[in-house]
Write a protein that holds these residues in place. Structure first.
Motif, PDB file in Angstrom:
ATOM      1  N   GLY A 114       0.801  -1.222   0.000  1.00  0.00           N
ATOM      2  CA  GLY A 114       0.000   0.000   0.000  1.00  0.00           C
ATOM      3  C   GLY A 114       0.829   1.265   0.000  1.00  0.00           C
ATOM      4  N   ILE A 116       3.838   3.612  -1.582  1.00  0.00           N
ATOM      5  CA  ILE A 116       4.708   3.829  -2.735  1.00  0.00           C
ATOM      6  C   ILE A 116       5.776   4.884  -2.448  1.00  0.00           C
ATOM      7  N   HIS A 117       5.817   5.389  -1.218  1.00  0.00           N
ATOM      8  CA  HIS A 117       6.850   6.372  -0.887  1.00  0.00           C
ATOM      9  C   HIS A 117       8.205   5.657  -0.866  1.00  0.00           C
ATOM     10  N   ASP A 118       9.089   6.007  -1.778  1.00  0.00           N
ATOM     11  CA  ASP A 118      10.335   5.239  -1.823  1.00  0.00           C
ATOM     12  C   ASP A 118      11.598   6.085  -1.805  1.00  0.00           C
ATOM     13  N   GLY A 120      12.911   7.783   0.672  1.00  0.00           N
ATOM     14  CA  GLY A 120      13.659   7.456   1.887  1.00  0.00           C
ATOM     15  C   GLY A 120      14.306   6.084   1.792  1.00  0.00           C
ATOM     16  N   SER A 162      10.132  -0.215   5.083  1.00  0.00           N
ATOM     17  CA  SER A 162       9.961   1.233   5.064  1.00  0.00           C
ATOM     18  C   SER A 162       8.495   1.563   4.825  1.00  0.00           C
ATOM     19  N   LEU A 164       5.715   5.206   4.931  1.00  0.00           N
ATOM     20  CA  LEU A 164       5.533   6.644   5.174  1.00  0.00           C
ATOM     21  C   LEU A 164       4.096   6.999   5.506  1.00  0.00           C
ATOM     22  N   THR A 166       0.560   6.330   7.830  1.00  0.00           N
ATOM     23  CA  THR A 166       0.017   5.701   9.034  1.00  0.00           C
ATOM     24  C   THR A 166      -0.939   4.578   8.653  1.00  0.00           C
ATOM     25  N   ALA A 214      18.915   7.723   6.964  1.00  0.00           N
ATOM     26  CA  ALA A 214      19.682   6.727   6.208  1.00  0.00           C
ATOM     27  C   ALA A 214      21.051   6.475   6.839  1.00  0.00           C
TER      28      ALA A 214
ATOM     29  N   TYR B 128      -3.538  19.016   5.539  1.00  0.00           N
ATOM     30  CA  TYR B 128      -4.044  17.680   5.196  1.00  0.00           C
ATOM     31  C   TYR B 128      -2.970  16.636   5.457  1.00  0.00           C
ATOM     32  N   GLY B 129      -3.360  15.533   6.059  1.00  0.00           N
ATOM     33  CA  GLY B 129      -2.534  14.324   5.990  1.00  0.00           C
ATOM     34  C   GLY B 129      -1.563  14.044   7.114  1.00  0.00           C
ATOM     35  N   GLU B 170      -4.442  12.460  10.774  1.00  0.00           N
ATOM     36  CA  GLU B 170      -4.801  11.056  10.564  1.00  0.00           C
ATOM     37  C   GLU B 170      -5.180  10.411  11.903  1.00  0.00           C
ATOM     38  N   MET B 243      -4.679   5.565  -6.502  1.00  0.00           N
ATOM     39  CA  MET B 243      -5.125   6.912  -6.869  1.00  0.00           C
ATOM     40  C   MET B 243      -6.036   6.872  -8.100  1.00  0.00           C
ATOM     41  N   GLY B 385       6.984  19.638   7.441  1.00  0.00           N
ATOM     42  CA  GLY B 385       6.813  19.005   6.129  1.00  0.00           C
ATOM     43  C   GLY B 385       5.532  18.198   6.014  1.00  0.00           C
ATOM     44  N   GLY B 386       4.528  18.542   6.818  1.00  0.00           N
ATOM     45  CA  GLY B 386       3.248  17.837   6.721  1.00  0.00           C
ATOM     46  C   GLY B 386       3.150  16.643   7.640  1.00  0.00           C
TER      47      GLY B 386
HETATM   48  C1  B1M Z   1      14.501  -0.328   6.801  1.00  0.00           C
HETATM   49  O1  B1M Z   1      15.070   0.669   7.536  1.00  0.00           O
HETATM   50  C2  B1M Z   1      14.754   1.930   7.282  1.00  0.00           C
HETATM   51  C3  B1M Z   1      15.494   2.883   7.949  1.00  0.00           C
HETATM   52  C4  B1M Z   1      15.279   4.226   7.781  1.00  0.00           C
HETATM   53  C5  B1M Z   1      14.283   4.631   6.923  1.00  0.00           C
HETATM   54  C6  B1M Z   1      13.526   3.686   6.215  1.00  0.00           C
HETATM   55  C7  B1M Z   1      13.753   2.324   6.396  1.00  0.00           C
HETATM   56  N1  B1M Z   1      12.638   4.367   5.466  1.00  0.00           N
HETATM   57  C8  B1M Z   1      12.858   5.669   5.666  1.00  0.00           C
HETATM   58  N2  B1M Z   1      13.838   5.858   6.541  1.00  0.00           N
HETATM   59  C9  B1M Z   1      14.466   7.073   7.056  1.00  0.00           C
HETATM   60  O2  B1M Z   1      15.583   7.351   6.230  1.00  0.00           O
HETATM   61  C10 B1M Z   1      15.185   8.170   5.124  1.00  0.00           C
HETATM   62  C11 B1M Z   1      16.353   8.963   4.641  1.00  0.00           C
HETATM   63  O3  B1M Z   1      16.939   9.772   5.637  1.00  0.00           O
HETATM   64  C12 B1M Z   1      14.028   8.957   5.649  1.00  0.00           C
HETATM   65  O4  B1M Z   1      12.982   8.712   4.734  1.00  0.00           O
HETATM   66  P1  B1M Z   1      11.760   9.681   4.477  1.00  0.00           P
HETATM   67  O5  B1M Z   1      10.916   9.073   3.467  1.00  0.00           O
HETATM   68  O6  B1M Z   1      11.171  10.033   5.769  1.00  0.00           O
HETATM   69  O7  B1M Z   1      12.469  11.008   3.862  1.00  0.00           O
HETATM   70  C13 B1M Z   1      12.703  11.179   2.495  1.00  0.00           C
HETATM   71  C14 B1M Z   1      14.172  11.296   2.258  1.00  0.00           C
HETATM   72  C15 B1M Z   1      12.011  12.476   2.045  1.00  0.00           C
HETATM   73  N3  B1M Z   1      10.593  12.414   2.311  1.00  0.00           N
HETATM   74  C16 B1M Z   1       9.700  11.874   1.479  1.00  0.00           C
HETATM   75  O8  B1M Z   1      10.042  11.407   0.417  1.00  0.00           O
HETATM   76  C17 B1M Z   1       8.261  11.930   1.868  1.00  0.00           C
HETATM   77  C18 B1M Z   1       7.757  13.360   1.784  1.00  0.00           C
HETATM   78  C19 B1M Z   1       6.253  13.542   1.772  1.00  0.00           C
HETATM   79  C20 B1M Z   1       5.967  15.009   1.535  1.00  0.00           C
HETATM   80  C21 B1M Z   1       5.453  12.712   0.730  1.00  0.00           C
HETATM   81  C22 B1M Z   1       5.746  12.442  -0.622  1.00  0.00           C
HETATM   82  C23 B1M Z   1       7.029  12.920  -1.258  1.00  0.00           C
HETATM   83  C24 B1M Z   1       4.847  11.744  -1.473  1.00  0.00           C
HETATM   84  N4  B1M Z   1       3.565  11.317  -1.179  1.00  0.00           N
HETATM   85 CO1  B1M Z   1       2.837  11.290   0.613  1.00  0.00          CO
HETATM   86  N5  B1M Z   1       4.329  12.272   1.330  1.00  0.00           N
HETATM   87  C25 B1M Z   1       4.303  12.492   2.655  1.00  0.00           C
HETATM   88  C26 B1M Z   1       5.608  13.028   3.129  1.00  0.00           C
HETATM   89  C27 B1M Z   1       5.599  14.040   4.231  1.00  0.00           C
HETATM   90  C28 B1M Z   1       6.913  14.071   4.949  1.00  0.00           C
HETATM   91  N6  B1M Z   1       7.350  15.218   5.276  1.00  0.00           N
HETATM   92  O9  B1M Z   1       7.508  13.039   5.218  1.00  0.00           O
HETATM   93  C29 B1M Z   1       3.223  11.878   3.458  1.00  0.00           C
HETATM   94  C30 B1M Z   1       3.881  10.712   4.150  1.00  0.00           C
HETATM   95  N7  B1M Z   1       2.213  11.413   2.442  1.00  0.00           N
HETATM   96  C31 B1M Z   1       0.992  11.485   2.852  1.00  0.00           C
HETATM   97  C32 B1M Z   1      -0.158  11.148   2.059  1.00  0.00           C
HETATM   98  C33 B1M Z   1      -1.500  11.447   2.659  1.00  0.00           C
HETATM   99  C34 B1M Z   1      -0.038  10.605   0.767  1.00  0.00           C
HETATM  100  N8  B1M Z   1       1.123  10.526   0.066  1.00  0.00           N
HETATM  101  C35 B1M Z   1       0.888  10.021  -1.179  1.00  0.00           C
HETATM  102  C36 B1M Z   1       1.724  10.142  -2.272  1.00  0.00           C
HETATM  103  C37 B1M Z   1       2.956  10.784  -2.248  1.00  0.00           C
HETATM  104  C38 B1M Z   1       3.782  10.997  -3.485  1.00  0.00           C
HETATM  105  C39 B1M Z   1       3.686   9.852  -4.473  1.00  0.00           C
HETATM  106  C40 B1M Z   1       3.257  12.225  -4.182  1.00  0.00           C
HETATM  107  C41 B1M Z   1       5.199  11.307  -2.884  1.00  0.00           C
HETATM  108  C42 B1M Z   1       6.097  10.058  -2.791  1.00  0.00           C
HETATM  109  C43 B1M Z   1       7.007   9.875  -3.967  1.00  0.00           C
HETATM  110  C44 B1M Z   1       7.980   8.788  -3.782  1.00  0.00           C
HETATM  111  N9  B1M Z   1       8.419   8.238  -4.886  1.00  0.00           N
HETATM  112  O10 B1M Z   1       8.369   8.416  -2.699  1.00  0.00           O
HETATM  113  C45 B1M Z   1      -0.455   9.356  -1.225  1.00  0.00           C
HETATM  114  C46 B1M Z   1      -0.353   7.876  -0.900  1.00  0.00           C
HETATM  115  C47 B1M Z   1       0.394   7.105  -1.908  1.00  0.00           C
HETATM  116  C48 B1M Z   1       0.681   5.687  -1.463  1.00  0.00           C
HETATM  117  N10 B1M Z   1      -0.182   4.752  -1.773  1.00  0.00           N
HETATM  118  O11 B1M Z   1       1.684   5.432  -0.831  1.00  0.00           O
HETATM  119  C49 B1M Z   1      -1.198  10.143  -0.125  1.00  0.00           C
HETATM  120  C50 B1M Z   1      -2.262   9.306   0.533  1.00  0.00           C
HETATM  121  C51 B1M Z   1      -1.733  11.450  -0.711  1.00  0.00           C
HETATM  122  C52 B1M Z   1      -2.947  11.486  -1.537  1.00  0.00           C
HETATM  123  N11 B1M Z   1      -4.036  11.964  -1.022  1.00  0.00           N
HETATM  124  O12 B1M Z   1      -2.872  11.177  -2.668  1.00  0.00           O
HETATM  125  C53 B1M Z   1       0.940  11.959   4.277  1.00  0.00           C
HETATM  126  C54 B1M Z   1       0.820  10.817   5.290  1.00  0.00           C
HETATM  127  C55 B1M Z   1      -0.574  10.557   5.683  1.00  0.00           C
HETATM  128  C56 B1M Z   1      -0.701   9.477   6.651  1.00  0.00           C
HETATM  129  N12 B1M Z   1      -1.892   9.161   6.903  1.00  0.00           N
HETATM  130  O13 B1M Z   1       0.206   8.922   7.192  1.00  0.00           O
HETATM  131  C57 B1M Z   1       2.275  12.749   4.393  1.00  0.00           C
HETATM  132  C58 B1M Z   1       2.739  12.890   5.826  1.00  0.00           C
HETATM  133  C59 B1M Z   1       2.083  14.127   3.728  1.00  0.00           C
HETATM  134  C60 B1M Z   1       0.806  14.816   4.082  1.00  0.00           C
HETATM  135  N13 B1M Z   1       0.761  15.657   5.099  1.00  0.00           N
HETATM  136  O14 B1M Z   1      -0.174  14.620   3.415  1.00  0.00           O
HETATM  137  C61 B1M Z   1      13.760   8.384   7.036  1.00  0.00           C
HETATM  138  O15 B1M Z   1      12.405   8.287   7.370  1.00  0.00           O
END
Ligand code: B1M
Lengths: 233, 512
Positions: A114, A116-118, A120, A162, A164, A166, A214, B128-129, B170, B243, B385-386
């Motif tokens: 479920g 697709i956030h990749d 990170g 990984s 992202l 809830t 990371a 949102y989110g 959420e 989506m 960042g949301g």
């Molecule tokens: C195994 O060991 C490990 C160890 C460490 C690990 C690890 C695993 N995985 C991660 N880490 C750690 O190391 C990494 C590097 O330092 C870090 O990884 P991160 O991923 O945290 O950091 C990255 C380097 C940069 N961060 C990111 O890439 C995530 C940024 C935010 C803004 C984000 C993005 C970019 C996206 N999104 Co989405 N997105 C958000 C995010 C909000 C936020 N600020 O985090 C969040 C997570 N998204 C959200 C939502 C709602 C959604 N997103 C969606 C879609 C997307 C995009 C596709 C547009 C895009 C992702 C693109 C991609 N290819 O990844 C949808 C769902 C898609 C799905 N089925 O997964 C959709 C449902 C939106 C919609 N209505 O369409 C929210 C979460 C809601 C919730 N209930 O939890 C959200 C908080 C933003 C918001 N306020 O709306 C650490 O966490």
């Protein structure tokens, strides 16, 4: 662009110490071909694979890791460095296996069903490769069965999950519970990460480690593997 | 004109009441724009980006993942299909978008709150989110349904927010496969403003539509828009099945979707503004055209979420210049296309409602205001960042929302606005405080911030030396305390509860 330095020299003309220092710089500059060449030269000079790995490659990547953490190196540069490291590892891997030296470690990583956030996850993979791990990236949206199949096929030391969202992070528990159910849990170190997770969540789902970023993931992985190996020794 | 000060106005009690009610308390459904748009691209530049976007569509194409039904629609429409890759020939998307409305009404259960999205209007909605919430008393913690209700209530109270939003946070305490019921219900029950639907599974989108039918009636929903929902593109150039499935459900039911290329530039698009704009336009064109393939005429919004990544860590950054340029450029592209535009918000990366939060948020809010955003998601509450919805920042941002409304109205050039009588009356060297014109206008002449403290140092100190965050803490608590639910028809309420109970019992609680 950084300034061009005089790079017109032959690696094989350097003595061992100079060559290792040069390889640290070449890793820093992300020069894959040069790292492969340097690795081969050291092996030709009779260095053991493990020594090359630790002194030339891991040593160099440690510098990269420190400067990444301190904001001096940027992500695209670390990506190149990790790729250069991977080049050197490619040469060493069969030799390490032959000599029975344990490789640094292997990790299967993917985002859970479920999700697709990749971005990170990709960064984690990059840092892990930089730290010398073999990383099998199974991509996004993985079901329990897909994780299990990957574990079966690749026999990694670490399973990385990984998430992202809830709405998807509880699925980590589904995966871990299934490992427990199948008596497989103790075979793997399970690491979890993603922005909406925290330490307590990691503990609650039964992971061995939650990693906030990371660099931390690579550091934790190294620590956990060492701890496990010394416990099993 | 009445002579000021010569009328009985009820003395102290009525004046106190009037002054405590903010100027922003009147019911408004949107902002009417009275100032020009701020274009960062000229005709030639826009044409160049449009040309490049069509090249992206035709040459590179867009992936429609795990969605054979979408591929079939595209094939019939004349796109080249290869695996899951869709390559619409030059101009096809624009052609398909001719059926999309330039503007549309989103109906609220209280007709006085129905709003219009598109044209020279701006509609503001909360953030949102976020999985976490934060307040000064309890710090950062996972959000619950209680927090969700609180933010719906706060949005209802703050008139500068015209729309109830969607996942205001959420509710992590509820099972994943059922929390959408409680979210949609909370919007209906605790507010009467228009709201957004669930998108995390097509079935959940359908549940949203079904609940809307209970509120508005089956037939009404089929020809009127009663929900607007957020469909993010998995940039670069990919739509995923979740989506697409949700977008399909909404379009089939004539409900609005916001097709949002969601860009962390550098990771999800090229590092340049022009390259990012090109990708955004291509993705939006493909996604929006898809809704028209599903149902011609279905309302659709061109979305853009613009951010960049820190090249030092990969973390998203906000309020920096380049994403503002992306936002402004995308607004111009949407306007030329004749489709309502979504972007902006009080975006920031800060962990607390501090100076970083304020600067970053103001930068995005203002770019969005200048750009002419029609639907502004994330207007209030956004932190980290949301990841976090902040109670304190919410009321700070709501104040900013009210200011935006005043600014966008532009300059009053009526006779009263020209103020020639005041200039004549006072002349050189005096002050204007007693002028008749001032007496007639002073109350509404200047925006009165609900958050700022402009008192003397001494008075501020006597009042407890409260910084903005502490004042905001008092304000949201007072607002929640004063909240009164808008009446909801008992039969509708019962029908909703009955529907939810039935649907919830149809499946076991699930964590995915
Ligand atoms: C195994 O060991 C490990 C160890 C460490 C690990 C690890 C695993 N995985 C991660 N880490 C750690 O190391 C990494 C590097 O330092 C870090 O990884 P991160 O991923 O945290 O950091 C990255 C380097 C940069 N961060 C990111 O890439 C995530 C940024 C935010 C803004 C984000 C993005 C970019 C996206 N999104 Co989405 N997105 C958000 C995010 C909000 C936020 N600020 O985090 C969040 C997570 N998204 C959200 C939502 C709602 C959604 N997103 C969606 C879609 C997307 C995009 C596709 C547009 C895009 C992702 C693109 C991609 N290819 O990844 C949808 C769902 C898609 C799905 N089925 O997964 C959709 C449902 C939106 C919609 N209505 O369409 C929210 C979460 C809601 C919730 N209930 O939890 C959200 C908080 C933003 C918001 N306020 O709306 C650490 O966490």
């Amino acid at each position: 662009m950084t300034e061009a330095f005089d790079d017109d020299f032959n690696l094989s003309e350097l003595d061992d110490q100079e060559l290792v220092t040069q390889m640290h710089d070449d890793l820093y500059d992300g020069l894959k071909d040069e790292i492969v060449e340097g690795t081969e030269i050291l092996l030709d000079r009779g260095w053991g694979a493990e020594k090359v790995l630790n002194e030339a490659l891991v040593g160099g990547m440690q510098i990269v890791g420190v400067d990444f953490r301190d904001g001096i190196l940027f992500v695209p540069e670390v990506l190149l460095a990790a790729n250069a490291m991977k080049g050197g590892m490619g040469v060493l891997k069969p030799l390490l296996a032959e000599t029975g030296v344990k490789p640094i470690g292997k990790m299967v990583i993917g985002t859970v069903k479920g999700d697709i956030h990749d971005i990170g996850k990709n960064l984690v993979g990059m840092m892990m490769e930089g730290a010398g791990f073999e990383v099998i990236d199974i991509g996004i949206n993985n079901s329990v069965d897909e994780y299990l199949a990957a574990l079966e096929e690749h026999q990694p030391d670490i399973l990385g999950l990984s998430a992202l969202l809830t709405t998807t992070m509880p699925y980590m528990k589904v995966v871990i519970d299934e490992l427990v159910k199948r008596n497989l849990r103790s075979q793997y170190i399970v690491m979890v990460g993603g922005a909406p997770l925290n330490e307590e969540f990691g503990a609650a789902v039964g992971a061995d480690a939650y990693c906030r970023d990371a660099a931390e993931a690579a550091a934790q992985a190294t620590r956990l593997i060492e701890a496990r190996r010394s416990a099993n020794a | 004109m009445d002579k000021p000060g010569r009328r009985r106005s009820g003395g102290r009690s009525s004046r106190v009441a009037a002054r405590q009610a903010s100027a922003a308390d009147a019911l408004v459904t949107h902002i009417d724009r009275g100032i020009p748009y701020f274009d960062v691209l000229n005709e030639e530049a826009l044409a160049l980006i449009e040309h490049n976007a069509e090249t992206v569509l035709e040459e590179i194409g867009i992936d429609f993942k795990d969605a054979p039904d979408a591929l079939a629609l595209w094939r019939n429409a004349g796109a080249v299909i290869e695996g899951e890759r869709v390559r619409p020939p030059r101009g096809l998307c624009r052609e398909l978008l001719k059926t999309a409305p330039k503007e549309f009404t989103q109906h609220a259960r209280n007709p006085a709150r129905s709003t219009i999205i598109g044209g020279d209007r701006t509609v503001l909605a909360p953030a949102y989110g976020s999985p976490f919430v934060r307040d000064l008393d309890r710090g950062r913690r996972y959000a619950t349904i209680e927090d969700f209700r609180n933010f719906v209530k706060l949005t209802y109270i703050n008139q500068g927010l015209h729309h109830s939003g969607g996942t205001v946070c959420e509710p992590v305490d509820l099972p994943v496969n059922k929390r959408h019921f409680d979210m949609v219900y909370s919007h209906i029950k605790y507010s009467d403003k228009p709201f957004m639907g669930s998108v995390t599974h097509p079935e959940r989108a359908q549940d949203t539509v079904d609940m809307a039918k209970i509120v508005f009636g089956d037939a009404f929903v089929q020809d009127h828009c009663v929900t607007t929902s957020l469909i993010n593109v998995n940039s670069p150039m990919t739509f995923d099945a979740t989506m697409l499935g949700s977008a399909r459900v909404y379009a089939e039911n004539n409900q609005a979707t916001i097709i949002s290329p969601f860009i962390l530039a550098g990771a999800m698009s090229p590092v340049t503004v022009a390259g990012t704009l090109t990708q955004i336009l291509a993705e939006a064109l493909a996604g929006m055209a898809y809704t028209q393939l599903v149902r011609p005429g279905a309302p659709v919004i061109f979305g853009t979420f613009a951010s960049a990544i820190s090249m030092q860590s990969g973390a998203p950054t906000f309020g920096t210049p380049e994403p503002s340029l992306v936002l402004l450029g995308a607004a111009s592209l949407a306007r030329r296309l004749g489709i309502p535009f979504r972007s902006g918000g009080g975006l920031c990366a800060s962990k607390v409602a501090d100076a970083q939060a304020a600067y970053e948020s103001a930068n995005t809010l203002q770019a969005a205001a200048f750009a002419g955003v029609n639907f502004m998601l994330h207007t209030a509450g956004w932190l980290e960042g949301g990841l976090v919805m902040s109670y304190e920042k919410f009321v700070m941002d709501a104040d900013q929302a009210n200011m935006i409304a005043v600014f966008l109205k532009g300059i009053d050039l009526s006779e009263n606005g020209q103020a020639m009588d005041a200039l004549r009356e006072i002349g050189p060297g005096a002050h204007f405080l007693g002028a008749t014109h001032t007496q007639n206008n002073f109350e509404k002449a200047f925006y009165r911030s609900t958050m700022a403290d402009n008192n003397s140092f001494e008075q501020w100190q006597e009042d407890g030396a409260l910084d903005a965050e502490k004042r905001a803490n008092m304000r949201w608590k007072a607002q929640l305390n004063d909240y009164e639910a808008p009446p909801l028809d008992v039969a509708i309420d019962e029908a909703l509860l009955e529907f939810m109970a039935r649907r919830k019992s149809a499946s076991a609680d699930q964590d995915y």
